[in-house]
Design an enzyme around this catalytic site. Sequence first.
Site, PDB file in Angstrom:
ATOM      1  N   HIS A 170       0.856  -1.070   0.020  1.00 39.01           N
ATOM      2  CA  HIS A 170       0.183  -0.092  -0.091  1.00 39.01           C
ATOM      3  C   HIS A 170       0.928   1.005   0.052  1.00 39.01           C
ATOM      4  O   HIS A 170       2.309   1.126   0.388  1.00 39.01           O
ATOM      5  CB  HIS A 170      -0.852   0.104   1.205  1.00 39.01           C
ATOM      6  N   HIS A 180       5.451   6.628  -0.795  1.00 38.75           N
ATOM      7  CA  HIS A 180       6.432   5.341  -0.930  1.00 38.75           C
ATOM      8  C   HIS A 180       5.238   4.062  -0.752  1.00 38.75           C
ATOM      9  O   HIS A 180       4.535   4.265  -0.040  1.00 38.75           O
ATOM     10  CB  HIS A 180       7.531   5.280  -0.092  1.00 38.75           C
TER      11      HIS A 180
HETATM   12  O1  3AM Z   1       3.614   2.800   4.472  1.00 43.04           O
HETATM   13  P1  3AM Z   1       4.613   2.063   5.060  1.00 43.04           P
HETATM   14  O2  3AM Z   1       4.520   0.509   5.376  1.00 43.04           O
HETATM   15  O3  3AM Z   1       6.005   2.892   5.102  1.00 43.04           O
HETATM   16  O4  3AM Z   1       5.450   2.467   8.898  1.00 43.04           O
HETATM   17  C1  3AM Z   1       3.927   2.413   8.981  1.00 43.04           C
HETATM   18  C2  3AM Z   1       3.400   2.111   7.917  1.00 43.04           C
HETATM   19  O5  3AM Z   1       4.105   2.916   7.033  1.00 43.04           O
HETATM   20  C3  3AM Z   1       3.254   3.655   9.603  1.00 43.04           C
HETATM   21  O6  3AM Z   1       2.188   3.800   9.057  1.00 43.04           O
HETATM   22  C4  3AM Z   1       2.044   2.452   7.935  1.00 43.04           C
HETATM   23  C5  3AM Z   1       1.048   1.489   8.404  1.00 43.04           C
HETATM   24  O7  3AM Z   1       1.322   0.800   9.523  1.00 43.04           O
HETATM   25  N1  3AM Z   1       3.523   3.955  10.969  1.00 43.04           N
HETATM   26  C6  3AM Z   1       3.317   3.100  12.083  1.00 43.04           C
HETATM   27  N2  3AM Z   1       3.412   3.696  13.041  1.00 43.04           N
HETATM   28  C7  3AM Z   1       3.578   4.695  12.775  1.00 43.04           C
HETATM   29  C8  3AM Z   1       3.686   5.811  13.651  1.00 43.04           C
HETATM   30  N3  3AM Z   1       3.588   5.919  14.972  1.00 43.04           N
HETATM   31  C9  3AM Z   1       3.653   5.031  11.490  1.00 43.04           C
HETATM   32  N4  3AM Z   1       3.532   6.387  11.014  1.00 43.04           N
HETATM   33  C10 3AM Z   1       3.792   7.212  11.578  1.00 43.04           C
HETATM   34  N5  3AM Z   1       3.683   7.221  13.060  1.00 43.04           N
END
Ligand code: 3AM
Length: 178
Positions: free
Chosen positions: A36, A120
């Site tokens: 995603h 990304h």
């Molecule tokens: O899109 P990606 O996979 O890079 O890293 C987590 C993931 O990003 C991010 O939200 C997406 C779905 O889980 N994520 C997880 N915890 C987070 C936080 N506390 C976060 N982004 C910002 N703050």
Amino acid sequence: MRLFLGLDPPEALRGELAALAIGLPGARWVEAGNLHLTLRFIGEVNPAEAEDLDAELATLTAAPAPVRLQGIGTFGQGRRMNALWVGAEKDPALVHLHGAVENAVVRAGFPKETRKFLPHVTLARLKNPDRARLEGFIGAHNARAFAPFTADAVVLYRSHLTRDGAQYEVLERYPMRS
Ligand code: 3AM
């Protein structure tokens, strides 16, 4: 429940991205079904907060946005390197869509996101990756342009944290309209 908002690439593109998942010790690859593009991480919410969020997202107005994936990147430095991703071009329509989502989230009562938007699709979580193989991976795929797609809906995901990593469930789709 733990929520975030994003875009889901078409299945064929997710398949292509998932096919990159080879030959990189230290990488834990994201399954095709979980790939995603995050627009906004929300975090833990209670039912009332989830309802407010849904009500605001239902009024979202933004045009469908083109998403062109190209360029491999990582988050974290050195031994702290923790994610491998393919970037998305900052098309003005995608930036606008992100802004509209951010505004809806703030209207629903959540704090403003302070980090800058770096669109990304995360391909893998990294833990002490093999440096030479990682550089090889980036060299092999950095210039590759994936088939563009049009994001015509914002997806509300629920993240289930399991021992085998996070699993993402689609709770709702909010179609784009301008
Ligand atoms: O899109 P990606 O996979 O890079 O890293 C987590 C993931 O990003 C991010 O939200 C997406 C779905 O889980 N994520 C997880 N915890 C987070 C936080 N506390 C976060 N982004 C910002 N703050």
